[in-house]
Design a protein around this motif. Sequence first.
Motif, PDB file in Angstrom:
ATOM      1  N   ASP A 160      75.312 119.099  11.597  1.00  0.00           N
ATOM      2  CA  ASP A 160      74.478 117.999  12.108  1.00  0.00           C
ATOM      3  C   ASP A 160      74.572 118.024  13.635  1.00  0.00           C
TER       4      ASP A 160
ATOM      5  N   TYR B 280      54.498 110.579  11.617  1.00  0.00           N
ATOM      6  CA  TYR B 280      55.582 111.115  10.775  1.00  0.00           C
ATOM      7  C   TYR B 280      55.008 112.041   9.688  1.00  0.00           C
TER       8      TYR B 280
ATOM      9  N   LYS C 109      55.352 116.186   9.403  1.00  0.00           N
ATOM     10  CA  LYS C 109      56.000 116.780   8.226  1.00  0.00           C
ATOM     11  C   LYS C 109      55.055 117.794   7.567  1.00  0.00           C
TER      12      LYS C 109
HETATM   13  N1  LIG Z   1      64.213 108.466   4.145  1.00  0.00           N
HETATM   14  C1  LIG Z   1      63.185 108.494   3.308  1.00  0.00           C
HETATM   15  O1  LIG Z   1      62.731 107.469   2.785  1.00  0.00           O
HETATM   16  C2  LIG Z   1      62.529 109.791   2.972  1.00  0.00           C
HETATM   17  C3  LIG Z   1      62.932 110.970   3.576  1.00  0.00           C
HETATM   18  N2  LIG Z   1      62.265 112.141   3.284  1.00  0.00           N
HETATM   19  C4  LIG Z   1      62.719 113.379   3.882  1.00  0.00           C
HETATM   20  O2  LIG Z   1      63.987 113.673   3.305  1.00  0.00           O
HETATM   21  C5  LIG Z   1      64.812 114.356   4.256  1.00  0.00           C
HETATM   22  C6  LIG Z   1      66.149 113.663   4.346  1.00  0.00           C
HETATM   23  O3  LIG Z   1      65.921 112.335   4.784  1.00  0.00           O
HETATM   24  P1  LIG Z   1      67.132 111.313   5.040  1.00  0.00           P
HETATM   25  O4  LIG Z   1      68.356 111.806   4.377  1.00  0.00           O
HETATM   26  O5  LIG Z   1      66.624 109.954   4.759  1.00  0.00           O
HETATM   27  O6  LIG Z   1      67.295 111.473   6.621  1.00  0.00           O
HETATM   28  P2  LIG Z   1      68.302 110.713   7.603  1.00  0.00           P
HETATM   29  O7  LIG Z   1      67.475 110.121   8.689  1.00  0.00           O
HETATM   30  O8  LIG Z   1      69.234 109.862   6.822  1.00  0.00           O
HETATM   31  O9  LIG Z   1      69.176 111.935   8.183  1.00  0.00           O
HETATM   32  C7  LIG Z   1      68.647 112.883   9.040  1.00  0.00           C
HETATM   33  C8  LIG Z   1      69.797 113.555   9.746  1.00  0.00           C
HETATM   34  O10 LIG Z   1      69.288 114.564  10.617  1.00  0.00           O
HETATM   35  C9  LIG Z   1      70.039 114.503  11.833  1.00  0.00           C
HETATM   36  N3  LIG Z   1      69.361 115.136  12.956  1.00  0.00           N
HETATM   37  C10 LIG Z   1      68.564 114.573  13.890  1.00  0.00           C
HETATM   38  N4  LIG Z   1      68.185 115.472  14.801  1.00  0.00           N
HETATM   39  C11 LIG Z   1      68.766 116.649  14.465  1.00  0.00           C
HETATM   40  C12 LIG Z   1      68.782 117.941  15.046  1.00  0.00           C
HETATM   41  N5  LIG Z   1      68.112 118.231  16.180  1.00  0.00           N
HETATM   42  N6  LIG Z   1      69.503 118.918  14.450  1.00  0.00           N
HETATM   43  C13 LIG Z   1      70.203 118.643  13.318  1.00  0.00           C
HETATM   44  N7  LIG Z   1      70.227 117.445  12.729  1.00  0.00           N
HETATM   45  C14 LIG Z   1      69.516 116.441  13.292  1.00  0.00           C
HETATM   46  C15 LIG Z   1      70.220 113.002  12.018  1.00  0.00           C
HETATM   47  O11 LIG Z   1      71.200 112.721  13.005  1.00  0.00           O
HETATM   48  P3  LIG Z   1      71.056 111.337  13.845  1.00  0.00           P
HETATM   49  O12 LIG Z   1      71.091 110.244  12.830  1.00  0.00           O
HETATM   50  O13 LIG Z   1      72.239 111.373  14.745  1.00  0.00           O
HETATM   51  O14 LIG Z   1      69.744 111.427  14.562  1.00  0.00           O
HETATM   52  C16 LIG Z   1      70.632 112.596  10.605  1.00  0.00           C
HETATM   53  O15 LIG Z   1      72.017 112.778  10.385  1.00  0.00           O
HETATM   54  C17 LIG Z   1      63.986 114.410   5.545  1.00  0.00           C
HETATM   55  O16 LIG Z   1      63.324 115.643   5.613  1.00  0.00           O
HETATM   56  C18 LIG Z   1      62.954 113.307   5.368  1.00  0.00           C
HETATM   57  O17 LIG Z   1      61.768 113.574   6.088  1.00  0.00           O
HETATM   58  C19 LIG Z   1      61.218 112.194   2.412  1.00  0.00           C
HETATM   59  C20 LIG Z   1      60.788 111.069   1.791  1.00  0.00           C
HETATM   60  C21 LIG Z   1      61.435 109.767   1.984  1.00  0.00           C
END
Ligand SMILES: NC(=O)C1=CN([C@@H]2O[C@H](COP(=O)(O)OP(=O)(O)OC[C@H]3O[C@@H](n4cnc5c(N)ncnc54)[C@H](OP(=O)(O)O)[C@@H]3O)[C@@H](O)[C@H]2O)C=CC1
Length: 304
Positions: free
Chosen positions: A31, A134, A138
Amino acid sequence: MNILVTGANGQLGHEMRIISKNTGYRFLFTDVVEAEGVETTLLDMTDADAVYGMVKKEKIDCIVNCAAYTNVDKAESDVELCRKLNAEAPRILAEAMKEAGGLLVQVSTDYVFGGDPYNTPCREEQKGTPTGVYGQTKLEGEQFIEATGCDHVILRTAWLYSEFGRNFVKTMLNLTATKPALNVVFDQAGTPTYALDLAVAIKAVLDDYAAEHPKQGYSKTGIYHFSNEGVCSWYDFTKRIAELAGNTGCDIQPCHSNEFPSPVTRPAYSVLDKTKIKQTFGLKIPYWTDSLKVCMANMDTLKK
Ligand SMILES: NC(=O)C1=CN([C@@H]2O[C@H](COP(=O)(O)OP(=O)(O)OC[C@H]3O[C@@H](n4cnc5c(N)ncnc54)[C@H](OP(=O)(O)O)[C@@H]3O)[C@@H](O)[C@H]2O)C=CC1
Ligand SMILES: Cc1cn([C@H]2C[C@H](O)[C@@H](COP(=O)(O)OP(=O)(O)O[C@H]3O[C@@H](C)C(=O)[C@@H](O)[C@H]3O)O2)c(=O)[nH]c1=O
């Protein structure tokens, strides 16, 4: 098999940590920042050199991309960063897997739909019609991955929640416990998804890929839809959360989207048709309220 997980401290990333425990694979959880209590290797997925370097050094066979820009409202005014994380970074990961001859598992969203009015579950081949930045970024991420020609499985999911991280269930547990009244939109329909169930589905993909061990292209490369079973509105979702938590003191009323101001129009209907993933990977998917109960029990266990 060596598997790199990005965004390992987010909702889905945390559930992948749990699922990883009962596999014979070697997982590397990465991360951008450290999180308390879990081991994390730092990797910014927008840094191409860092990604290529790690893939080579750790002999990565598969990347599971759980990182993204997920703040739907903020994305409308933060377009550049949102596009960098949701579109450009997946291209970097895809190019790295193309070069290494590995698999990219990308997680995408029901918000790639919504611009066209429909009321039958969305299929994988249906044209994307996102309503906001968003969903648009995606969708671009998906297209970039396809264009690289790497082995990939793009899993579109919806309304994700978990005992870890920020999500609608936690917001509503808090609001229905502390507010006397609440209005929640009933004119947006979809399906909630417990991130642990999605992690189980990802494990099924990884197992299938390991078993096939493709020399010339993974036969199941493509887009798949995954959510829990069933359909509801955000209002119904909230009612069920409050009921299961025993939060009876809050008067929850349905409202229209235009009564809940937001910079973005969300899909009125983004239910996903899951026929393809169930048939291809032999999955049995839990009903949404059953999974909600499991997640809330797991939240209680975490608190103890
Ligand atoms: N949440 C939802 O309701 C839904 C999510 N999705 C998709 O599911 C997937 C997972 O979502 P979810 O678990 O909710 O996501 P989260 O927002 O909970 O987690 C995303 C993570 O990615 C990290 N991150 C941010 N920038 C970077 C970077 N440059 N390099 C590496 N890591 C990074 C974030 O860190 P930090 O927090 O520090 O920025 C965070 O830990 C995503 O692709 C999302 O688009 C699809 C449908 C619904
Ligand atoms: C807090 C609150 C929200 N709402 C509405 C706003 C919105 O229409 C709906 C859901 O709110 P959220 O902020 O959770 O919605 P949102 O962040 O748009 O959720 C989406 O996140 C991205 C990452 C996805 O990929 C989607 O699948 C989906 O889960 O509920 C109310 O009506 N009343 C309330 O009190």
